[in-house]
Design a protein around this motif. Structure first.
Motif, PDB file in Angstrom:
ATOM      1  N   ILE A  34      -0.471   9.487  -5.856  1.00  0.00           N
ATOM      2  CA  ILE A  34      -1.467   9.922  -6.845  1.00  0.00           C
ATOM      3  C   ILE A  34      -0.791  10.580  -8.056  1.00  0.00           C
ATOM      4  O   ILE A  34      -1.142  10.304  -9.205  1.00  0.00           O
ATOM      5  CB  ILE A  34      -2.481  10.893  -6.195  1.00  0.00           C
ATOM      6  CG1 ILE A  34      -3.436  10.108  -5.278  1.00  0.00           C
ATOM      7  CG2 ILE A  34      -3.268  11.665  -7.257  1.00  0.00           C
ATOM      8  CD1 ILE A  34      -4.591  10.889  -4.717  1.00  0.00           C
ATOM      9  N   THR A  83       0.382   3.521   2.136  1.00  0.00           N
ATOM     10  CA  THR A  83       0.597   3.757   3.564  1.00  0.00           C
ATOM     11  C   THR A  83       1.949   3.213   3.998  1.00  0.00           C
ATOM     12  O   THR A  83       2.754   3.910   4.619  1.00  0.00           O
ATOM     13  CB  THR A  83      -0.535   3.068   4.370  1.00  0.00           C
ATOM     14  OG1 THR A  83      -1.749   3.776   4.117  1.00  0.00           O
ATOM     15  CG2 THR A  83      -0.247   3.056   5.852  1.00  0.00           C
ATOM     16  N   SER A 105       0.845  -1.198   0.000  1.00  0.00           N
ATOM     17  CA  SER A 105       0.000   0.000   0.000  1.00  0.00           C
ATOM     18  C   SER A 105       0.877   1.244   0.000  1.00  0.00           C
ATOM     19  O   SER A 105       2.079   1.181   0.316  1.00  0.00           O
ATOM     20  CB  SER A 105      -0.876   0.019   1.266  1.00  0.00           C
ATOM     21  OG  SER A 105      -0.031   0.125   2.401  1.00  0.00           O
ATOM     22  N   THR A 165       4.961   5.279   2.469  1.00  0.00           N
ATOM     23  CA  THR A 165       5.354   6.534   3.138  1.00  0.00           C
ATOM     24  C   THR A 165       5.952   6.232   4.516  1.00  0.00           C
ATOM     25  O   THR A 165       6.876   6.911   4.959  1.00  0.00           O
ATOM     26  CB  THR A 165       4.175   7.516   3.278  1.00  0.00           C
ATOM     27  OG1 THR A 165       3.168   6.944   4.126  1.00  0.00           O
ATOM     28  CG2 THR A 165       3.568   7.866   1.938  1.00  0.00           C
ATOM     29  N   HIS A 192      -0.976  11.084   3.528  1.00  0.00           N
ATOM     30  CA  HIS A 192       0.092  10.102   3.310  1.00  0.00           C
ATOM     31  C   HIS A 192      -0.301   8.717   3.807  1.00  0.00           C
ATOM     32  O   HIS A 192       0.576   7.908   4.110  1.00  0.00           O
ATOM     33  CB  HIS A 192       1.379  10.583   3.986  1.00  0.00           C
ATOM     34  CG  HIS A 192       1.813  11.940   3.543  1.00  0.00           C
ATOM     35  ND1 HIS A 192       2.249  12.194   2.252  1.00  0.00           N
ATOM     36  CD2 HIS A 192       1.836  13.145   4.179  1.00  0.00           C
ATOM     37  CE1 HIS A 192       2.540  13.495   2.133  1.00  0.00           C
ATOM     38  NE2 HIS A 192       2.294  14.088   3.284  1.00  0.00           N
ATOM     39  N   ALA A 221       2.274   4.138  -5.287  1.00  0.00           N
ATOM     40  CA  ALA A 221       1.212   3.122  -5.143  1.00  0.00           C
ATOM     41  C   ALA A 221       0.231   3.362  -6.303  1.00  0.00           C
ATOM     42  O   ALA A 221       0.624   3.880  -7.345  1.00  0.00           O
ATOM     43  CB  ALA A 221       0.517   3.206  -3.796  1.00  0.00           C
ATOM     44  N   LYS A 222      -1.018   3.008  -6.126  1.00  0.00           N
ATOM     45  CA  LYS A 222      -2.085   3.199  -7.110  1.00  0.00           C
ATOM     46  C   LYS A 222      -1.710   2.705  -8.515  1.00  0.00           C
ATOM     47  O   LYS A 222      -1.703   1.515  -8.738  1.00  0.00           O
ATOM     48  CB  LYS A 222      -2.552   4.658  -7.103  1.00  0.00           C
ATOM     49  CG  LYS A 222      -3.125   5.055  -5.712  1.00  0.00           C
ATOM     50  CD  LYS A 222      -4.185   6.082  -5.802  1.00  0.00           C
ATOM     51  CE  LYS A 222      -4.522   6.730  -4.465  1.00  0.00           C
ATOM     52  NZ  LYS A 222      -5.508   6.003  -3.676  1.00  0.00           N
ATOM     53  N   GLU A 237       3.497  15.996  -1.120  1.00  0.00           N
ATOM     54  CA  GLU A 237       2.880  15.596  -2.390  1.00  0.00           C
ATOM     55  C   GLU A 237       3.190  16.712  -3.391  1.00  0.00           C
ATOM     56  O   GLU A 237       2.768  17.855  -3.167  1.00  0.00           O
ATOM     57  CB  GLU A 237       1.373  15.472  -2.238  1.00  0.00           C
ATOM     58  CG  GLU A 237       0.905  14.312  -1.396  1.00  0.00           C
ATOM     59  CD  GLU A 237      -0.570  14.482  -1.038  1.00  0.00           C
ATOM     60  OE1 GLU A 237      -1.413  13.969  -1.770  1.00  0.00           O
ATOM     61  OE2 GLU A 237      -0.856  15.148  -0.032  1.00  0.00           O
TER      62      GLU A 237
HETATM   63  C1  LIG Z   1      -0.720  10.867  -1.649  1.00  0.00           C
HETATM   64  C2  LIG Z   1      -1.108   9.595  -0.962  1.00  0.00           C
HETATM   65  N1  LIG Z   1      -0.223   8.992  -0.170  1.00  0.00           N
HETATM   66  C3  LIG Z   1      -0.499   7.823   0.446  1.00  0.00           C
HETATM   67  C4  LIG Z   1      -1.727   7.222   0.286  1.00  0.00           C
HETATM   68  C5  LIG Z   1      -2.026   5.929   0.969  1.00  0.00           C
HETATM   69  O1  LIG Z   1      -2.084   4.912   0.037  1.00  0.00           O
HETATM   70  P1  LIG Z   1      -2.902   3.555   0.372  1.00  0.00           P
HETATM   71  O2  LIG Z   1      -4.345   3.917   0.401  1.00  0.00           O
HETATM   72  O3  LIG Z   1      -2.520   2.622  -0.736  1.00  0.00           O
HETATM   73  O4  LIG Z   1      -2.405   3.086   1.702  1.00  0.00           O
HETATM   74  C6  LIG Z   1      -2.692   7.816  -0.538  1.00  0.00           C
HETATM   75  C7  LIG Z   1      -4.006   7.199  -0.735  1.00  0.00           C
HETATM   76  O5  LIG Z   1      -4.901   7.722  -1.331  1.00  0.00           O
HETATM   77  C8  LIG Z   1      -2.380   9.039  -1.168  1.00  0.00           C
HETATM   78  O6  LIG Z   1      -3.267   9.665  -1.945  1.00  0.00           O
END
Ligand SMILES: Cc1ncc(COP(=O)(O)O)c(C=O)c1O
Length: 453
Positions: free
Chosen positions: A261, A130, A128, A133, A157, A284-285, A225
């Protein structure tokens, strides 16, 4: 779906047309707190239950099709069930799901990320954003021997402790906009984390410089970001990220770009777009092609702290790190994403932002449409949105009317009016979004005017 009437509230139309979602939600409430396992998909009075997705479309359990401008919060850049991704997943699935061993495909995705993203010399996978970061922050603390992490008010984050400070603070507690105070996101955020977090105002380099110089040698790293995503799709302004790069280098702080993102705006992410190279990048994503994949990478001398052959290496376990299904889906996605594909997506994004601004201007509604590349966000405020405080001036009642109104008109977006464009979207799909926003505006115009818009 019977069209919404002008007199019926958006919520009444929603409830009338989604009885199966409502019934499922009632069942869910018996086994999950608030009936949900993901706060970000809940909205009142109950969330939509989606049965399937194909291309740019999703269908709910009542059989209603909607154009999906949410795309799992911007992750599904190729849309739902893209044939290349599905084929890669099927092929991988037949070889088993996961093994406690290294797998060849993780090297391919790692190599592709290193090739594309300027700062990424070596990379590690997580499940993820999460975790990505969290590890980037841990690396910064380990490398510098300092404790504090600086982050921007209104940035997002993920959901680990160090990420959960001043994401959407109570502005009564958050202090001056030029010297924001750390506010825990919930009572569960440890006090030690709050004490070790420095909060910075976005797009305000003079204040950032003053604050960072004051904390001097205590700050291990600054996470930012390059385009604030969840907090309103607010691009970094010219000079802001460059200034942050120069400042962190001078002060010996690790600069972490959270591109979870913003990676969707160019093959090398926002760092390529802005020409600013951080020390570490969290991802991620889009890199997981719709599966739970995250990654963090950057300078080889920093990433080396994870090398298990070295004494005192940071351990980085994870039953599903480098999961072959995620690696296969991510690799198939990146193979489709050539520079020309990004250009086309970004052109569509520019078109949508322009048309949406025209709709609000034509109806004399105070609104800002922020965004970059294939991302956009509508804010109901007369103030230009360039940081967290200006984003918070958006009228929440109008946002809710718009969100539910769009759901009723066959468009799915985030409740906070964020949207993203995926490759299968046609010009007709984009026009359908603009038309639906105009239709909802016409339906709610007189009420919105009473709200002072
Ligand atoms: C900029 C950013 N960092 C971290 C995350 C966390 O990612 P995850 O939902 O895969 O844990 C997100 C989730 O939307 C995010 O937009």
């Amino acid at each position: 779906m019977k069209a919404p009437s002008r007199t019926e509230s958006a919520e009444a139309t929603y409830v009338r047309t989604t009885p199966s979602s409502r019934a499922l939600y009632e069942q869910a409430c018996k086994v999950m707190p608030g009936g949900t396992t993901r706060t970000t998909v809940y909205f009142a009075p109950y969330p939509l239950y989606i049965e399937r997705g194909q291309g740019a479309w999703v269908w709910d359990v009542d059989g209603i099709g909607r154009l999906d401008f949410l795309q799992n919060y911007s992750a599904l850049i190729l849309g739902h069930a893209h044939p290349r991704v599905t084929a890669a997943l099927k092929a991988q699935l037949e070889r088993g799901t996961s093994v406690a061993a290294a797998n060849p495909i993780e090297i391919k995705l790692a190599a592709e990320l290193c090739r594309r993203i300027p700062s990424v010399e070596t990379v590690r996978f997580t499940n993820s954003g999460t975790e990505a970061t969290m590890f980037a922050m841990r690396l910064a603390r380990t490398f510098t021997g300092r404790q504090k992490i600086a982050r921007f008010e209104g940035g997002y984050h993920g959901t680990h402790d160090f990420a959960e400070v001043s994401t959407k603070p109570d502005l009564g507690l958050a202090g001056l906009s030029t010297s924001p105070r750390p506010v825990p996101d919930s009572a569960g955020t440890p006090q030690v984390v709050v004490a070790d977090t420095v909060i910075l105002p976005y797009n305000d380099l003079p204040s950032v410089e003053r604050i960072l110089r004051r904390h001097g040698k205590d700050v291990a790293g600054v996470i930012v970001e390059p385009v604030i995503g969840a907090g309103g799709v607010i691009p970094g302004e010219p000079g802001f990220l460059r200034g942050l790069r120069d400042l962190t280098r001078e002060l010996g702080m690790i600069l972490i770009f959270d591109e979870v993102i913003s990676l969707r705006i160019a093959p090398g992410g926002a760092q390529e777009h802005y020409g600013v190279t951080p020390d570490l990048t969290a991802m991620a994503k889009v890199i997981g092609g719709g599966l739970p994949v995250g990654a963090f990478g950057g300078r080889a001398d920093l990433m080396e702290i994870l090398d298990p052959r070295l004494p005192n290496a940071i351990p980085h376990g994870g039953t599903y790190n480098g999961h072959p299904l995620g690696m296969a889906a991510g690799l198939a996605t990146l193979e489709v994403l050539t520079p020309a594909v990004y250009e086309e997506l970004n052109r569509k994004g520019e078109w949508v932002r322009g048309r949406l601004r025209e709709v609000f201007e034509a109806h004399d509604i105070a609104a800002q449409v922020t965004g970059i590349g294939s991302l956009f966000n509508i804010h109901f405020t007369s103030v230009p949105v360039r940081d967290h405080r200006s984003m918070r001036s958006s009228n929440p009642r109008m946002l809710r009317d718009l969100f539910l109104g769009l759901v009723n008109h066959g468009i799915l977006m985030a409740p906070r009016a964020m949207g993203s464009i995926c490759t299968p979207m046609t010009q007709e799909d984009l026009q359908a979004l603009v038309d639906a926003v105009e239709q909802v505006t016409i339906e709610r115009e007189s009420e919105w005017r009473e709200l002072g818009a």
